[in-house]
Design a protein around this motif. Structure first.
Motif, PDB file in Angstrom:
ATOM      1  N   TYR A 458       0.837  -1.200   0.000  1.00  0.00           N
ATOM      2  CA  TYR A 458       0.000   0.000   0.000  1.00  0.00           C
ATOM      3  C   TYR A 458       0.875   1.255   0.000  1.00  0.00           C
ATOM      4  O   TYR A 458       1.853   1.359   0.730  1.00  0.00           O
ATOM      5  CB  TYR A 458      -0.921   0.005   1.225  1.00  0.00           C
ATOM      6  N   ASN A 459       0.512   2.198  -0.848  1.00  0.00           N
ATOM      7  CA  ASN A 459       1.142   3.519  -0.954  1.00  0.00           C
ATOM      8  C   ASN A 459       2.516   3.491  -1.623  1.00  0.00           C
ATOM      9  O   ASN A 459       3.226   4.490  -1.618  1.00  0.00           O
ATOM     10  CB  ASN A 459       1.261   4.190   0.414  1.00  0.00           C
ATOM     11  N   SER A 460       2.894   2.359  -2.196  1.00  0.00           N
ATOM     12  CA  SER A 460       4.173   2.313  -2.903  1.00  0.00           C
ATOM     13  C   SER A 460       4.073   3.043  -4.240  1.00  0.00           C
ATOM     14  O   SER A 460       3.003   3.112  -4.848  1.00  0.00           O
ATOM     15  CB  SER A 460       4.610   0.862  -3.127  1.00  0.00           C
ATOM     16  N   ILE A 461       5.180   3.604  -4.674  1.00  0.00           N
ATOM     17  CA  ILE A 461       5.261   4.276  -5.973  1.00  0.00           C
ATOM     18  C   ILE A 461       5.758   3.261  -6.998  1.00  0.00           C
ATOM     19  O   ILE A 461       6.812   2.652  -6.821  1.00  0.00           O
ATOM     20  CB  ILE A 461       6.206   5.484  -5.935  1.00  0.00           C
ATOM     21  N   VAL A 462       4.982   3.090  -8.062  1.00  0.00           N
ATOM     22  CA  VAL A 462       5.282   2.066  -9.064  1.00  0.00           C
ATOM     23  C   VAL A 462       5.634   2.740 -10.383  1.00  0.00           C
ATOM     24  O   VAL A 462       4.893   3.619 -10.857  1.00  0.00           O
ATOM     25  CB  VAL A 462       4.074   1.133  -9.266  1.00  0.00           C
ATOM     26  N   GLU A 463       6.759   2.357 -10.954  1.00  0.00           N
ATOM     27  CA  GLU A 463       7.129   2.803 -12.303  1.00  0.00           C
ATOM     28  C   GLU A 463       7.157   1.589 -13.215  1.00  0.00           C
ATOM     29  O   GLU A 463       7.738   0.561 -12.877  1.00  0.00           O
ATOM     30  CB  GLU A 463       8.487   3.487 -12.304  1.00  0.00           C
ATOM     31  N   ILE A 464       6.499   1.713 -14.367  1.00  0.00           N
ATOM     32  CA  ILE A 464       6.491   0.637 -15.352  1.00  0.00           C
ATOM     33  C   ILE A 464       6.984   1.180 -16.685  1.00  0.00           C
ATOM     34  O   ILE A 464       6.447   2.171 -17.188  1.00  0.00           O
ATOM     35  CB  ILE A 464       5.083   0.036 -15.538  1.00  0.00           C
ATOM     36  N   VAL A 465       7.982   0.541 -17.232  1.00  0.00           N
ATOM     37  CA  VAL A 465       8.391   0.786 -18.617  1.00  0.00           C
ATOM     38  C   VAL A 465       7.767  -0.321 -19.465  1.00  0.00           C
ATOM     39  O   VAL A 465       8.036  -1.499 -19.265  1.00  0.00           O
ATOM     40  CB  VAL A 465       9.919   0.762 -18.771  1.00  0.00           C
ATOM     41  N   HIS A 485      -6.695   2.994 -10.923  1.00  0.00           N
ATOM     42  CA  HIS A 485      -5.693   4.047 -10.777  1.00  0.00           C
ATOM     43  C   HIS A 485      -5.668   4.896 -12.044  1.00  0.00           C
ATOM     44  O   HIS A 485      -6.060   4.444 -13.113  1.00  0.00           O
ATOM     45  CB  HIS A 485      -4.288   3.478 -10.582  1.00  0.00           C
ATOM     46  N   ARG A 486      -5.175   6.097 -11.875  1.00  0.00           N
ATOM     47  CA  ARG A 486      -4.682   6.840 -13.031  1.00  0.00           C
ATOM     48  C   ARG A 486      -3.194   7.081 -12.815  1.00  0.00           C
ATOM     49  O   ARG A 486      -2.716   7.071 -11.688  1.00  0.00           O
ATOM     50  CB  ARG A 486      -5.452   8.150 -13.209  1.00  0.00           C
ATOM     51  N   PHE A 487      -2.479   7.266 -13.893  1.00  0.00           N
ATOM     52  CA  PHE A 487      -1.031   7.330 -13.816  1.00  0.00           C
ATOM     53  C   PHE A 487      -0.530   8.543 -14.575  1.00  0.00           C
ATOM     54  O   PHE A 487      -1.225   9.117 -15.425  1.00  0.00           O
ATOM     55  CB  PHE A 487      -0.407   6.058 -14.399  1.00  0.00           C
ATOM     56  N   TYR A 488       0.687   8.924 -14.283  1.00  0.00           N
ATOM     57  CA  TYR A 488       1.372   9.942 -15.073  1.00  0.00           C
ATOM     58  C   TYR A 488       2.157   9.246 -16.175  1.00  0.00           C
ATOM     59  O   TYR A 488       2.944   8.331 -15.913  1.00  0.00           O
ATOM     60  CB  TYR A 488       2.314  10.777 -14.206  1.00  0.00           C
ATOM     61  N   ALA A 489       1.911   9.655 -17.413  1.00  0.00           N
ATOM     62  CA  ALA A 489       2.652   9.130 -18.559  1.00  0.00           C
ATOM     63  C   ALA A 489       3.894   9.998 -18.721  1.00  0.00           C
ATOM     64  O   ALA A 489       3.855  11.066 -19.326  1.00  0.00           O
ATOM     65  CB  ALA A 489       1.793   9.168 -19.816  1.00  0.00           C
ATOM     66  N   VAL A 509       7.413  17.170 -14.666  1.00  0.00           N
ATOM     67  CA  VAL A 509       6.858  18.472 -14.298  1.00  0.00           C
ATOM     68  C   VAL A 509       5.354  18.534 -14.581  1.00  0.00           C
ATOM     69  O   VAL A 509       4.555  18.832 -13.694  1.00  0.00           O
ATOM     70  CB  VAL A 509       7.591  19.609 -15.048  1.00  0.00           C
ATOM     71  N   ASP A 510       4.970  18.217 -15.825  1.00  0.00           N
ATOM     72  CA  ASP A 510       3.545  18.320 -16.193  1.00  0.00           C
ATOM     73  C   ASP A 510       3.124  17.193 -17.138  1.00  0.00           C
ATOM     74  O   ASP A 510       2.489  17.448 -18.170  1.00  0.00           O
ATOM     75  CB  ASP A 510       3.249  19.687 -16.805  1.00  0.00           C
ATOM     76  N   PRO A 511       3.450  15.941 -16.817  1.00  0.00           N
ATOM     77  CA  PRO A 511       3.034  14.849 -17.704  1.00  0.00           C
ATOM     78  C   PRO A 511       1.520  14.681 -17.670  1.00  0.00           C
ATOM     79  O   PRO A 511       0.869  15.009 -16.666  1.00  0.00           O
ATOM     80  CB  PRO A 511       3.736  13.635 -17.100  1.00  0.00           C
ATOM     81  N   PRO A 512       0.922  14.159 -18.739  1.00  0.00           N
ATOM     82  CA  PRO A 512      -0.529  13.922 -18.727  1.00  0.00           C
ATOM     83  C   PRO A 512      -0.882  12.848 -17.702  1.00  0.00           C
ATOM     84  O   PRO A 512      -0.110  11.921 -17.453  1.00  0.00           O
ATOM     85  CB  PRO A 512      -0.828  13.471 -20.160  1.00  0.00           C
ATOM     86  N   TYR A 513      -2.078  12.998 -17.121  1.00  0.00           N
ATOM     87  CA  TYR A 513      -2.584  12.107 -16.079  1.00  0.00           C
ATOM     88  C   TYR A 513      -3.682  11.271 -16.711  1.00  0.00           C
ATOM     89  O   TYR A 513      -4.743  11.782 -17.039  1.00  0.00           O
ATOM     90  CB  TYR A 513      -3.124  12.967 -14.935  1.00  0.00           C
ATOM     91  N   GLN A 514      -3.427   9.986 -16.930  1.00  0.00           N
ATOM     92  CA  GLN A 514      -4.287   9.177 -17.774  1.00  0.00           C
ATOM     93  C   GLN A 514      -4.613   7.833 -17.128  1.00  0.00           C
ATOM     94  O   GLN A 514      -4.041   7.476 -16.089  1.00  0.00           O
ATOM     95  CB  GLN A 514      -3.590   8.939 -19.129  1.00  0.00           C
ATOM     96  N   SER A 515      -5.526   7.094 -17.747  1.00  0.00           N
ATOM     97  CA  SER A 515      -5.759   5.701 -17.355  1.00  0.00           C
ATOM     98  C   SER A 515      -5.515   4.758 -18.525  1.00  0.00           C
ATOM     99  O   SER A 515      -5.510   3.547 -18.351  1.00  0.00           O
ATOM    100  CB  SER A 515      -7.181   5.516 -16.830  1.00  0.00           C
ATOM    101  N   THR A 516      -5.307   5.318 -19.725  1.00  0.00           N
ATOM    102  CA  THR A 516      -5.022   4.526 -20.920  1.00  0.00           C
ATOM    103  C   THR A 516      -3.974   5.260 -21.747  1.00  0.00           C
ATOM    104  O   THR A 516      -4.085   6.467 -21.950  1.00  0.00           O
ATOM    105  CB  THR A 516      -6.292   4.327 -21.774  1.00  0.00           C
ATOM    106  N   LEU A 517      -2.958   4.541 -22.204  1.00  0.00           N
ATOM    107  CA  LEU A 517      -1.978   5.173 -23.094  1.00  0.00           C
ATOM    108  C   LEU A 517      -1.551   4.180 -24.163  1.00  0.00           C
ATOM    109  O   LEU A 517      -1.602   2.965 -23.961  1.00  0.00           O
ATOM    110  CB  LEU A 517      -0.753   5.680 -22.333  1.00  0.00           C
ATOM    111  N   GLY A 518      -1.139   4.722 -25.301  1.00  0.00           N
ATOM    112  CA  GLY A 518      -0.676   3.887 -26.396  1.00  0.00           C
ATOM    113  C   GLY A 518       0.822   3.677 -26.333  1.00  0.00           C
ATOM    114  O   GLY A 518       1.594   4.644 -26.305  1.00  0.00           O
TER     115      GLY A 518
END
Length: 577
Positions: A458-465, A485-489, A509-518
């Protein structure tokens, strides 16, 4: 008089107590809707009539309207002839995966003649989202829009539009959708759709369709909001309004910096909010009607072809005099495989990142994952499959091809039922090689089915490439959708991800905040999110065939220490398996 005043304030006092008791923002409302899953008859493309599943008999289905902070209870009644589930796409559903909807992940399907009431909580979402079936291939016909307005007392971070229109991009099959699903699970290339659609209509350029082309009417000088949803099971789209630029102001129900462009590129599952200024002059030499166009964007190869039919709607200017009908103005879009145009558009999306709507992007992560996205093959033991060399087509993440269990993962997790899933989804692929090279890696072509999950603290920061690969000819852009969740792309690029140099290009700084990305074909994309929503959450490619073939994984986020950080108990009417 005091007593009468006290009683006049009683409803307000009760409302305030209920807000506190159930953590509902005061001023928010509770709505109740009924969705009836039922067969309805529709005709498209010159008397191709079929009976298909719908909600309340409409295609696309009804729109849900709410404000940020509201809660909507939807009673889903299944009067169809098959099992079904409904997912509220892009809604976080805090602590309540029981209402999220993917079959055998967070619930077993709603059986015919049964019902299930799901709760939708609009906590941080604001803008346009959508709902759809999340079982078999039924989202092709069972889907509709969700419109979330600002809280009472607040407004848009842009000039309030004069009027708004919702435009749902989709696909139409002449065949029954169950047949399309069957072609996919048989392991062959799926049956292509017969038309692309806007609000269920193929438009002027398709046979026998011009009389039903969807139309919107505007007044010169007014500003309009277009809510665009890509509900297509398989197709990315370039989208444009002929003769007009659009200003992107939102994506996946999160506001963006105003971004002016001639067109957008939108993947399956994504939504975008666009401002359009009706600024074409009204005079005798200027036409008053313009095509709204959706053309496919497709970066794949001939082994993964798509329905390339152009679909259109019509934007027409309101006039005070009757005039003969004028053929709408048509404007071309980028070529279907213009990867530069697609990448350039996507790179322009930025979150607002201001005092009222900050971007909270951590500078590092607790969990680092590198996930390859691959097309694969599965051995077919009875040699009856329809894929290459009698195999069955498959798909995978980190060479793990997901299959649905017989009991939903959420129920198994909550009730500690053994043998339903394993917790060994890998943080990286089994081996590293030149992922984007056209030479196949034979040892990674074939995959076995499994139900592997990834457990998060819980509350961990996850980065996925996410890394696109060229195993079995690579295929296409993969629209990856994360539930709960929504994530920063934060990054995106072509070729193989370089762990040393590519992070230097991240936008923190200002990445889009999304739930789906290509994730681009033979390219990579990086997301970062906080796992602060306890429960079981699905992540998958939003190309429906790829979900069916196994390009999926499940995240289990553990409970936190406080009551507000623990998953809610299951509802009494949860569908049985």
């Amino acid at each position: 008089m005091f007593i009468s005043k006290l009683f006049s304030l009683w409803p307000v006092a009760v409302g305030l107590m209920l807000c506190c008791l159930f953590s509902i923002p005061c001023g928010a409302k509770i709505h109740h809707r009924t969705f009836v899953i039922q067969e309805a008859t529709y005709t498209r493309l010159c008397n191709h009539t079929k009976s298909m599943l719908t909600v309340n008999g409409s295609y696309p289905g009804p729109t849900i309207y709410a404000r940020r902070g509201d809660t909507v209870y939807v009673k889903v009644i299944n009067r169809g002839n098959k099992n079904i589930t409904i997912h509220w796409h892009g809604i976080n559903q805090p602590r309540d995966p029981w209402s999220d909807g993917p079959e055998y992940i967070t619930q077993c399907p709603i059986q015919p003649r049964a019902n299930y009431t799901q709760r939708i909580q609009f906590t941080e979402e604001e803008g346009t989202l959508w709902w759809h079936a999340h079982s078999e291939y039924d989202r092709a016909t069972v889907h509709g829009a969700i419109v979330i307005y600002p809280k009472l007392g607040t407004t848009f971070p842009f000039h309030k539009p004069y009027k708004e229109f919702t435009l749902i991009l989709g696909e139409w099959w002449n065949e029954n959708i169950t047949y399309v699903y069957q072609t996919a699970i048989d392991g062959s290339h799926f049956k292509l759709s017969d038309a692309n659609t806007i609000n269920g209509q193929p438009g002027d350029f398709m046979p026998c369709s011009s009389n039903e082309t969807f139309k919107v009417q505007v007044e010169q000088g007014k500003m309009y909001l277009l809510r665009v949803i890509n509900a297509a099971p398989e197709n990315d789209f370039f989208f444009r309004v002929s003769g007009h630029n659009v200003t992107v102001v939102g994506a996946d129900a999160s506001y963006t910096k105003p971004y002016v462009n001639e067109f957008i590129m939108i993947t399956p599952g994504q939504t975008m909010d666009l401002l359009l200024q009706a600024n074409q002059l009204q005079n005798s030499s200027s036409p008053f009607r313009y095509y709204i166009i959706a053309d496919i964007y497709f970066d794949g190869n001939s082994n993964a072809i798509r329905d390339a039919n152009t679909t259109v709607a019509i934007l027409e200017y309101k006039t005070n005099h009757s005039a003969p009908s004028v053929r709408p103005v048509f404007t071309s879009l980028p070529k279907y495989n213009d990867t530069n145009a697609s990448a350039a558009f996507t790179s322009g999306l930025r979150s607002l990142a201001n005092l009222n709507d900050p971007a909270v992007v951590t500078q590092s992560a607790d969990v680092n994952m590198y996930i390859t996205l691959s097309a694969n093959e599965q051995m077919c033991h009875n040699s009856s499959c329809l894929g290459p060399n009698n195999t069955r087509l498959a798909a995978s993440m980190n060479n793990a091809s997901f299959q649905n269990p017989k009991i939903d993962v959420l129920d198994a997790y909550y009730n500690s039922i053994a043998g339903v899933y394993t917790t060994d989804f890998p943080d990286q692929p089994p081996s590293f090689f030149d992922f984007t090279n056209a030479t196949n890696e034979d040892n990674l072509t074939y995959v076995d089915k499994s139900t592997k999950v990834k457990v998060l603290e819980y509350n961990s920061i996850v980065e996925i490439v996410f890394q696109g690969t060229n195993i079995v000819n690579g295929w296409v852009t993969h629209p990856i959708h994360l539930h709960g969740h929504r994530f920063y792309a934060i990054g995106r690029g072509t070729g193989n991800f370089n762990n040393t140099t590519d992070p230097l290009s991240y936008n923190l700084v200002d990445p889009p905040y999304q739930s789906t990305l290509g994730v681009p074909k033979n390219g990579w994309a990086t997301i970062r999110f906080r796992a602060a929503n306890p429960g079981v959450w699905f992540m998958h490619c939003h190309l429906e065939t790829h979900t069916i073939w196994g390009m999926d994984v499940v995240f289990i986020t553990k409970n936190g220490n406080s009551t507000e950080a623990k998953m809610l108990p299951p509802p009494a009417d949860k569908p049985p398996c």
